[in-house]
Design a protein around this motif. Structure first.
Motif, PDB file in Angstrom:
ATOM      1  N   VAL A 163       7.787   5.158  -1.660  1.00  0.00           N
ATOM      2  CA  VAL A 163       6.671   4.252  -2.198  1.00  0.00           C
ATOM      3  C   VAL A 163       5.796   4.003  -1.253  1.00  0.00           C
ATOM      4  O   VAL A 163       5.953   3.134  -0.114  1.00  0.00           O
ATOM      5  CB  VAL A 163       7.156   3.131  -2.887  1.00  0.00           C
ATOM      6  N   GLU A 221       2.950   2.227  -1.278  1.00  0.00           N
ATOM      7  CA  GLU A 221       2.411   0.939  -1.399  1.00  0.00           C
ATOM      8  C   GLU A 221       3.162  -0.043  -0.511  1.00  0.00           C
ATOM      9  O   GLU A 221       2.768  -0.870   0.358  1.00  0.00           O
ATOM     10  CB  GLU A 221       2.445   0.428  -2.964  1.00  0.00           C
ATOM     11  N   ASN A 222       4.935   0.318  -0.805  1.00  0.00           N
ATOM     12  CA  ASN A 222       5.607  -0.635   0.359  1.00  0.00           C
ATOM     13  C   ASN A 222       5.331  -0.148   1.905  1.00  0.00           C
ATOM     14  O   ASN A 222       5.317  -1.196   2.652  1.00  0.00           O
ATOM     15  CB  ASN A 222       7.143  -0.261  -0.115  1.00  0.00           C
ATOM     16  N   GLU A 268      -4.047   5.342  -6.170  1.00  0.00           N
ATOM     17  CA  GLU A 268      -2.845   5.909  -6.877  1.00  0.00           C
ATOM     18  C   GLU A 268      -3.314   7.023  -7.855  1.00  0.00           C
ATOM     19  O   GLU A 268      -2.611   7.757  -8.492  1.00  0.00           O
ATOM     20  CB  GLU A 268      -2.443   4.739  -7.964  1.00  0.00           C
TER      21      GLU A 268
END
Length: 585
Positions: A86, A88-89, A212
């Motif tokens: 991920v 975003e992490n 995204e």
């Protein structure tokens, strides 16, 4: 911009955040922690052995970014797989490290954006920044991002005010840093009178669209899209999200419960359908396996969705994964073309200016040449007159020199006769010198031969000297061995001497003990002699007493019976006397 370049931008911020002293270097312990966290968020199998081996050396000092890059490329970035983690992490990890040190919002709580919005703007900045370090965003991209945010809030950006701000703000490397950009947004200069919630919604929308790759999604004011089911053929309200490769739909706008997705490729198409089943503004998405029917709230929303889906299909047909990456590349190419045109225009202007200056310079040179020509004509006339005078003077001088030459010729003829006689003498002298030279060459050859003989003798002498030196070395070696043997002998002699001294001491002690034994023996002999004297004296006394006893026993004259008794009695004393003699002995 590929995945590696995107990851490197975020990692660069994390590395610089750990560089507390701003020396371009970070301690190895901090880099180990950073690498461990990167392994975790990128879902890469941990390799602690490789980590320890890479940072194991004698140098305990910090490591520069160039020293960290080989490990980062080999053990982390080369193993990253797109879609396996991920992103975003990953971005949140790097943002947490760098924001703690560099992000300074308003302490009074008057910031226009929240901490989460600052993180999203940081991600957008990384995406739109230039691919060179330190990372900056050019003014065109700043304006583009602010326009996107303002458009999402249905407000218009004041471009003139932005230009004034950018002209006053110091820009390094031709653009703004992310911290300057966040300070600019937090200042509220371009977002006056707008609620923080509206700003957050706009930032989130732009973040989903750009980062995204959400090309389109239903907005709350316009409602949801209706979708027709495949089995029960009923209509359900769904929240749709469009990305370049997939059209996903959820139960609600929170996107917690995903109901399905439509995979898009270059073979898909979107068509507008007539109203039916009580639904209006219908359209469908046709894939190779199924046709999906949907209904929008109005014609405008249907048109927006069909255009967005067609854009996604076009991107798939062109083999592109992200619309905004393509748009960013096009904007960059347009900027480069503008820069090239601007540079070409400036170059043309500079060239025209140089041509004008060259023309003026040539006109000046022409005027100077004309003036020089006039001066040259005057000088030429003066030179011609001076040349005539010099010619006349030279002619007179030549006549004088001619007369002198005639006189000199006569004297030279007389001198030639003398020179010929002198030359004859010189020829004879040369012949003599040639003969002398031949004799000298013979002597030289003899000398060369003598020197060759001398060289051979010298070589033999050198050989003899070498042999003599070798023998001398052998002699010296024998001498050294002899000296070593002498030293060894002296050492052995010293040891023997010490042993002799020890033995002499032992012998002296033995002699002393022998003397003591002799003295004791003499004392014992004396005691024995005294004992013998005493024994002889005792024997004498015994004999005397025996005589006395016999004498005492003899006068008694008994009869026969008494005589027997006496003899028996004397005989009974004999053993007693013999035992006493033996004890005395």
């Amino acid at each position: 911009m590929d995945l590696r370049a995107e990851l490197l931008k975020s990692i660069w911020y994390a590395f610089t955040a750990l560089d507390v002293e701003k020396s371009g270097k970070v301690s190895k312990s901090q880099l180990k922690v950073l690498s461990h966290n990167l392994y975790t968020v990128l879902c890469i199998p941990h390799d602690p052995v490789a980590l320890e081996e890479h940072f194991r050396d004698d140098d305990d000092g910090p490591v520069s970014s160039q020293g960290y890059m080989p490990y980062l490329n080999k053990y982390i970035l080369d193993k990253v797989e797109e879609g396996a983690f991920v992103k975003e992490n990953f971005d949140e990890l790097c943002w947490t490290l760098t924001a703690k040190k560099n992000y300074k919002p308003d302490r009074n709580g008057n910031s226009v954006i929240s901490h989460q919005d600052a993180f999203r703007l940081w991600c957008l900045f990384n995406f739109l920044s230039e691919d060179k370090y330190p990372l900056v965003m050019v003014p065109d991209e700043v304006e583009y991002l602010l326009k996107k945010i303002c458009t999402a809030m249905n407000v218009e950006l004041n471009s003139c005010e932005l230009d004034d701000y950018l002209s006053q703000e110091p820009q390094g490397q031709g653009g703004l840093t992310v911290w300057q950009f966040l300070d600019m947004v937090n200042s509220g200069r371009f977002l006056r009178g707008i609620e923080q919630e509206a700003v957050s919604m706009a930032v989130e929308e732009v973040y989903q669209e750009v980062i995204e790759d959400v090309l389109k999604q239903a907005r709350s004011p316009h409602g949801y899209l209706w979708k027709k089911g495949q089995l029960r053929r009923n209509w359900s309200e769904r929240w749709f999200t469009l990305k370049p490769s997939v059209l996903s739909y959820y139960m609600s706008e929170e996107r917690k419960e995903k109901k399905g997705s439509i995979a898009l490729d270059k073979h898909c198409c979107v068509e507008v359908l007539p109203d039916r089943d009580g639904k209006r503004c219908m359209f469908c998405v046709k894939t190779s396996s199924r046709t999906y029917e949907m209904s929008a709230s109005d014609t405008r929303q249907r048109q927006e969705w069909t255009l967005a889906i067609q854009t996604a299909i076009r991107l798939q047909a062109e083999g592109k994964k992200s619309l905004h990456k393509d748009l960013k590349q096009k904007r960059r190419e347009q900027r480069e073309q503008r820069e090239q045109r601007k540079a070409a225009k400036e170059e043309e202007t500079q060239r025209l200016k140089q041509l004008q200056e060259e023309k003026e310079r040539k006109l000046k040179e022409l005027e100077l040449l004309k003036e020089a020509q006039r001066q040259a004509e005057i000088l030429l006339q003066e030179e011609e007159q001076r040349r005539r005078q010099q010619h006349e003077e030279m002619q007179r001088t030549l006549e004088i020199q001619l007369r002198e030459a005639e006189e000199a010729r006569a004297s030279m003829q007389a001198e030639m006769v003398l020179k010929e006689a002198e030359a004859e003498r010189q020829r004879k002298r040369i012949l003599e010198l040639e003969e002398m030279q031949e004799r000298l060459q013979e002597a030289l050859q003899q000398e060369v031969k003598a020197r060759q003989d001398e060289e051979s003798v010298r070589y033999a002498q050198a050989r003899l000297l070498a042999e003599e030196e070798e023998k001398l070395k052998q002699l010296m070696k024998l001498k050294e061995e002899q000296e070593e043997y002498i030293i060894k002998t002296q050492r052995e002699k010293q040891v023997l001497k010490q042993e002799m001294e020890t033995k002499n001491k032992i012998l002296e002690e033995a002699q002393k003990q022998l003397e003591e034994v002799r003295v004791n023996r003499q004392r014992v002999d004396q005691d024995v002699m005294a004992a013998q004297r005493k024994l002889r004296q005792a024997s004498t006394n015994v004999k005397h007493w025996n005589v006395q006893m016999n004498r005492l026993m003899h006068p008694i004259g008994p009869g026969d019976k008494r005589t027997n008794v006496s003899s028996v009695g004397f005989a009974g004393y004999q053993p007693l006397l013999s035992r006493r003699d033996s004890s005395l002995k």
